[in-house]
Design an enzyme around this catalytic site. Structure first.
Site, PDB file in Angstrom:
ATOM      1  N   CYS A   1       0.814  -1.214   0.000  1.00  0.00           N
ATOM      2  CA  CYS A   1       0.000   0.000   0.000  1.00  0.00           C
ATOM      3  C   CYS A   1       0.851   1.269   0.000  1.00  0.00           C
ATOM      4  CB  CYS A   1      -0.899   0.048   1.226  1.00  0.00           C
ATOM      5  SG  CYS A   1      -1.389  -1.529   1.897  1.00  0.00           S
TER       6      CYS A   1
ATOM      7  N   ASP B   1      -3.460  -2.859   7.443  1.00  0.00           N
ATOM      8  CA  ASP B   1      -4.404  -3.844   7.946  1.00  0.00           C
ATOM      9  C   ASP B   1      -4.188  -5.242   7.386  1.00  0.00           C
ATOM     10  OD1 ASP B   1      -5.357  -1.631   9.179  1.00  0.00           O
ATOM     11  OD2 ASP B   1      -7.417  -1.836   8.518  1.00  0.00           O
TER      12      ASP B   1
ATOM     13  N   CYS C   1      -2.748   3.215   2.853  1.00  0.00           N
ATOM     14  CA  CYS C   1      -3.544   2.171   3.493  1.00  0.00           C
ATOM     15  C   CYS C   1      -4.649   2.772   4.353  1.00  0.00           C
ATOM     16  CB  CYS C   1      -2.660   1.239   4.314  1.00  0.00           C
ATOM     17  SG  CYS C   1      -3.544  -0.243   4.850  1.00  0.00           S
ATOM     18  N   ASP C   2      -5.559   1.897   4.757  1.00  0.00           N
ATOM     19  CA  ASP C   2      -6.861   2.271   5.306  1.00  0.00           C
ATOM     20  C   ASP C   2      -6.873   3.487   6.233  1.00  0.00           C
ATOM     21  OD1 ASP C   2      -7.386  -0.047   3.998  1.00  0.00           O
ATOM     22  OD2 ASP C   2      -8.199  -1.127   5.689  1.00  0.00           O
ATOM     23  N   LYS C   3      -6.188   3.397   7.374  1.00  0.00           N
ATOM     24  CA  LYS C   3      -6.288   4.454   8.378  1.00  0.00           C
ATOM     25  C   LYS C   3      -5.438   5.664   8.044  1.00  0.00           C
ATOM     26  CE  LYS C   3      -8.768   1.401  10.152  1.00  0.00           C
ATOM     27  NZ  LYS C   3      -8.386   0.419   9.135  1.00  0.00           N
TER      28      LYS C   3
ATOM     29  N   CYS D   1      -5.276  -2.475  -1.311  1.00  0.00           N
ATOM     30  CA  CYS D   1      -6.207  -3.537  -1.701  1.00  0.00           C
ATOM     31  C   CYS D   1      -7.167  -3.062  -2.788  1.00  0.00           C
ATOM     32  CB  CYS D   1      -6.988  -4.013  -0.486  1.00  0.00           C
ATOM     33  SG  CYS D   1      -5.955  -4.708   0.809  1.00  0.00           S
TER      34      CYS D   1
ATOM     35  N   GLU E   1     -10.594  -5.128  13.397  1.00  0.00           N
ATOM     36  CA  GLU E   1     -11.429  -5.648  12.327  1.00  0.00           C
ATOM     37  C   GLU E   1     -11.481  -7.171  12.441  1.00  0.00           C
ATOM     38  OE1 GLU E   1      -9.857  -4.247   8.623  1.00  0.00           O
ATOM     39  OE2 GLU E   1     -10.662  -2.235   8.908  1.00  0.00           O
TER      40      GLU E   1
ATOM     41  N   SER F   1     -13.639  -5.396   8.224  1.00  0.00           N
ATOM     42  CA  SER F   1     -12.851  -4.935   7.090  1.00  0.00           C
ATOM     43  C   SER F   1     -13.781  -4.489   5.972  1.00  0.00           C
ATOM     44  CB  SER F   1     -11.954  -6.073   6.598  1.00  0.00           C
ATOM     45  OG  SER F   1     -11.436  -5.791   5.323  1.00  0.00           O
TER      46      SER F   1
END
Length: 577
Positions: free
Chosen positions: A56, A88, A129-131, A201, A453, A479
């Site tokens: 990521c 994650d 990435c996510d956060k 992702c 998650e 997730s």
């Protein structure tokens, strides 16, 4: 000693670069090779979440160089710095996931501290990435400097046995392997090809959901989120982002001029119509909090309920981010929303133009495959909906994208687990039963701590062919890759004495995504009796360090699980000091 077209007398960097008393500070800048001209230009922070933890983030460093070039072209002086990321995909399914949501706050805090400490005038933030995406956007709004966000781009899809795959398929393959439906050899073949490049992702999981939000909310340039990470075309968007932040500085357009209540509503629309991650219900209130705007989980869910779902993306649908980009990307999706009057057109964007002006310039149209025409959506209700009831008085959230109408309600006996590990063990050992509602508690922001998650558990259920035969609720998170009737963010959490702490095995739980119900057939009197017998929050092993500190400070999930008073409590704005 001038800054060209910029008046530095009101910019934060004057505290570092201007006047005889700042000679020592300037000597440090000379030591890094800056010229006199560069020192007296605006200083622009170029913040990245680059690291070698996961794909990521691995391309962010390269893209930052193009951002810096754009800043220089527009007569600014870029200053690159990095912050952390917890990814994650690596943290999932074990103790490492406790660090994930906490990292959002750490990213926002460290970007704020770096900007304050060095008195930078504007910010371009790159995240993968996510956060890291909401964390970077939260810092922009908190500082209220001219800001542009740039997503690092998605991963390319893998190919396995003739079809596209993502990391979601690998998680679900673990369940298939445990069920005896996949050999170890096939599992190893899949894991080797599922993630073939740099990037986040590929499905409409949390990273791509929040990347979509960055465009819809106005902090990112239109279409800048779309191209996959390996595409060299990303560099042109990076350079344009550097130039754009200098234009915002010139026009004095700041982050809170962009992130308004209406912009947050636009962002929620994009999550709903793309079947995005339930985590947006956590991150949008947190971003709003930094601007002093009350925008709760329920506000987000109200918008979800009235927004059609018309973009067919994994995990509920068929396609990945690369396919969406090739179909015209988020700009075409926003053009479709605009046709139904579902966008606030007057919202300002990072380009210095309004959302309406940007949408009017979009030439592409819905392809009917990845992006359906809004007049003929996949479903009339958004891909994510909110639930409320005596089991979740402050709300909960579920992703319904990809679910059929008959799958939108579920009633069954509770099977209670005190943590994710216990639930995962039950799934691995097949000791749960079809028709049960699996309850995982003590996984909220404070109780976990860290609000983990549950992808390992939900993916294992799907891999065993049981994803539609049980439901799952938790005060933790799911997730963006989760599918099935999986309800997260149940609030108040168990650690705060929410009803989920009082549920017992066998209680009948009703979930209904059409009516918005989440209830347990336990009378108020019985609940009060159980509360009197409740022994309080479960003790955790986290009695010091960052996770302990987070657990002490974190607030309610429906308000974004934030850790400070936000703009409503501030007595100054950084950019005005």
């Amino acid at each position: 000693m001038n800054s060209g077209p910029f008046d530095k007398s009101k910019l934060p960097s004057r505290h570092v670069t201007e006047g005889p008393e700042r000679a020592p500070h300037r000597s440090y800048l000379y030591a890094m090779g800056l010229s006199d001209t560069e020192i007296h230009q605006p200083l622009v922070g170029v913040a990245t979440c680059w690291n070698e933890a996961a794909p990521c983030n691995i391309s962010l460093n390269r893209q930052a160089q193009s951002v810096k070039q754009g800043v220089k072209v527009a007569l600014g002086t870029p200053r690159e710095f990095t912050t952390i990321t917890v990814t994650d995909g690596i943290a999932m399914g074990h103790e490492g996931m406790r660090s994930s949501l906490v990292s959002r706050e750490a990213i926002a805090d460290t970007v704020e501290l770096t900007m304050r400490g060095h008195c930078y005038d504007a910010l371009v933030g790159l995240a993968g990435c996510d956060k890291s995406l909401p964390g970077m956007m939260m810092a922009m709004v908190r500082l209220n400097v001219p800001s542009v966000f740039l997503y690092g781009g998605s991963i390319l899809p893998g190919r396995f046995e003739g079809h596209d795959v993502t990391v979601q398929d690998v998680f679900e393959a673990v369940g298939e392997h445990q069920a005896g439906n996949m050999t170890t050899e096939r599992l190893e073949q899949l894991e080797a090809v599922a993630c073939p490049s740099a990037g986040a992702c590929g499905g409409q999981f949390t990273a791509n959901t929040m990347a979509s939000v960055s465009e819809a909310i106005g902090l990112a340039l239109f279409n800048s989120a779309g191209a996959p990470a390996p595409y060299e075309s990303r560099d042109s968007y990076a350079e344009a982002s550097g130039e754009a932040v200098m234009n915002l500085l010139k026009l004095n357009i700041r982050a809170r001029d962009i992130v308004t209540r209406e912009a947050l509503e636009n962002a929620a629309r994009i999550v709903a119509c793309t079947g995005g991650s339930t985590n947006a219900g956590l991150h949008l209130p947190a971003i709003a909090h930094e601007a002093g705007i009350e925008f709760t989980l329920q506000d987000v869910c109200d918008i979800f309920r009235e927004t059609p779902y018309f973009v067919d993306l994994k995990p509920g649908g068929q396609f990945v981010a690369k396919d969406l980009f090739e179909a015209g990307g988020i700009p075409v999706v926003m053009k479709e929303l605009d046709k139904k009057g579902l966008l606030h057109r007057d919202c300002m964007t990072a380009s210095g133009r309004t959302i309406g002006e940007e949408v009017d310039a979009v030439t592409g149209d819905a392809d009917g495959k990845v992006i359906y025409p809004i007049e003929a959506p996949i479903s009339e209700t958004g891909g994510v909906v909110g639930l409320k009831g005596n089991l979740a008085p402050t709300g909960a959230i579920v992703k319904i994208a990809g679910m059929t109408p008959e799958q939108l309600s579920f009633t069954g006996p509770a099977r209670v687990f005190e943590c994710e590990e216990d639930a995962f063990a039950a799934v691995q050992n097949r000791t749960y039963k079809e028709g049960e509602v699996l309850v995982i508690r003590n996984e909220g922001p404070a109780g976990g701590p860290g609000m983990r998650e549950m992808l390992a558990t939900t993916a294992a259920l799907s891999g065993q062919g049981m994803g539609k035969k049980v439901a799952l609720i938790t005060d933790g998170r799911f997730s963006g890759a989760t599918r099935g009737f999986c309800v997260g963010h149940v609030g108040p959490e168990a650690a705060h004495g929410g009803p989920i702490a009082l549920v017992k095995d066998g209680d009948i739980i009703t979930l209904n995504a059409e009516t918005g119900e989440i209830s347990v057939n336990v009378s108020d009197e019985e609940m009060e009796k159980r509360r009197a017998d409740w022994k309080g929050p479960r003790e955790t092993i986290y009695a010091s360090g960052a996770l302990w500190k987070y657990a002490q400070q974190v607030g309610e999930t429906h308000l974004g699980a934030v850790t400070h008073p936000g703009a409503k409590g501030e007595k100054h704005i950084y950019a005005d000091l």
